[in-house]
Design a protein around this motif. Sequence first.
Motif, short mmCIF file in Angstrom:
data_model
loop_
_atom_site.label_atom_id
_atom_site.label_comp_id
_atom_site.label_asym_id
_atom_site.label_seq_id
_atom_site.Cartn_x
_atom_site.Cartn_y
_atom_site.Cartn_z
N ILE A 12 -1.50 12.21 -2.01
CA ILE A 12 -0.69 11.32 -1.17
C ILE A 12 0.67 11.95 -0.85
O ILE A 12 1.23 11.72 0.22
N LEU A 15 1.02 13.57 2.48
CA LEU A 15 1.21 12.73 3.67
C LEU A 15 2.68 12.59 4.00
O LEU A 15 3.09 12.70 5.15
N THR A 203 -8.01 7.76 -1.00
CA THR A 203 -6.98 7.25 -0.10
C THR A 203 -6.79 8.17 1.11
O THR A 203 -6.65 7.70 2.25
N ALA A 207 -7.59 7.38 4.91
CA ALA A 207 -6.51 7.47 5.90
C ALA A 207 -6.97 8.28 7.12
O ALA A 207 -6.67 7.91 8.26
N TYR A 240 -0.52 4.81 4.98
CA TYR A 240 -0.98 6.20 4.80
C TYR A 240 -1.38 6.81 6.14
O TYR A 240 -1.01 7.95 6.45
#
Length: 542
Positions: A12, A15, A203, A207, A240
């Motif tokens: 993450i 991102l 995730t 996304a 996200y």
Amino acid sequence: MLGLMQSQPLLISSLIDFAERHHGDAEIVSRRVEGDIHRYRWRDVAVRARQVAHALDGMNLLFSDRVATLAWNGYRHLELYFGVSGSGRVLHTINPRLHPDQIAWIANHAEDQVLCFDMTFLPLVQAVHARCPTIRQFVALCDPDKLPADSGIPNLVSYEAWIGGQPAAYEWPSFDENSASSMCYTSGTTGNPKAALYSHRSTILHAYAAALPDVMCLSARDAVLPVVPMFHVNAWGIPYSAALVGAKLVFPGPAMDGKSIYELIEAEKVNYAAGVPTVWQMMLGHMKPNNLRFSTLKRTVIGGSACPPAMIHAFRDDYGVEVLHAWGMTEMSPLGTLCTLKNKHLSLPAEEQMKIRLKQGRAIFGVDLKIVGEGGRDLPWDGKTPGDLYVKGPWTVREYFKGEGGDPLVDGWFPTGDVATIDADGYMQITDRSKDVIKSGGEWISTIDVENVAVAHPAVAMAACIGMKHPKWDERPIVAVVKKPGAQLTRDELLAFYEGKVAKWQIPDDVVFVDAIPLGATGKMLKTRLREMLKDYHLPAN
Ligand code: ADP
């Protein structure tokens, strides 16, 4: 032979790094609890997310420790999304609409170490903090001067004091992409809540998928308003995906009423919004009597519960806004299907296209679907045969946090608890939750169909269909209805309205007018509570 491409974990933190470097000047606009509008940019989110990471390191929080939030959609919550997960901790978004006992239960079950909360929820935190012994630090999402002197909450600090003074530079750690990143408890209408524990990998894949043209179609040209709360399955992953494409984000804060949402859409030139039907009901209810129009809004994703056809029509015909009907669940991060047409549908007449748009849509790549009947037998994709909907894929749960509820999978598939049909083109349509299904004379009656007809009546604000025991037919449907303010409607008028719209045997046996239909913490109708309310009700004899 292995491929020879670089191996880089999907994390993450990448991102927010990307959003900072490539879309640093794209705006993030938030209506704050204080009532004013706050605006800054992705590059500011990145700096403050790194300060959050430092603050957590400063507490000696371990890898995978849980950091909870009780917060609206806003910029500080966004910083926590990236700072908490990016630094290797697990973001636990708690739904503030849950009962305080449930909140305390969840915080203990998750073993939360830190709780960050909007000042709206100060009384809630005051009510539960003594029952949450694992929480070492309470952080009020406000400036130091807004912190109450005598809150009674130990170890309380303001967010701005907590991250203020922390260095702006931070090296995000690198670790296994399968590590946990965030968690979300299901509403627990049956038994104790259970948590879906998302990973960095799930995730990021979600996304990517959510941004696809046939899914949410997100890009750097969009100004996106997630009305769906950030405590509700990570606002359907929009924070996200917005970082992944560099979209402008607009957050409504606590002001979820129709007027505030409409004004924010107009003021911030929002072209894309996402939320549950009840929110849009409120907004359309504000727009119609005031003769308002959208100047920029073009698309809206509606899901979380069935979007009534009347709403899809109103958005399209009255306001020129395309509705994308979506289906998913907490256990699926949440996106499962989304309804967009295929090339071959483009030449169909408008009403044929509309029949497709009303369905919950096609599977997204990364989601496998099937419907099964008795004995786990696969049912045909004929658009008619309803069965239990099963799913699998890299962002669907394998098991719940701490193994709660045992092994949820059946031969590797997750049973969704929904009943659906799938047509030959792969379009899925939910007919019911399995626990709400009405079986009448051996046939299933879709409560969603019954409700959709009722809410298409101009006098009806909300409708909920439930089954009642019947001596001959096993069960018969009745519909509980909330009238629009000042509207006149009789039982017989509404029953007559069903004629020709559904088969005769699907027309409810009765209409019960109620002041309100009980809603759960995620804005969905609580049929269990409705059944309790109507426990002394008896079907009319006929
Ligand atoms: P969320 O509300 O974010 O989708 P929940 O886990 O709270 O997640 O609820 C999931 C359930 O909500 C689904 O199993 C389904 O019953 C219902 N649901 C979600 N989207 C739709 C939809 N578009 N139509 C009908 N039911 C839906």
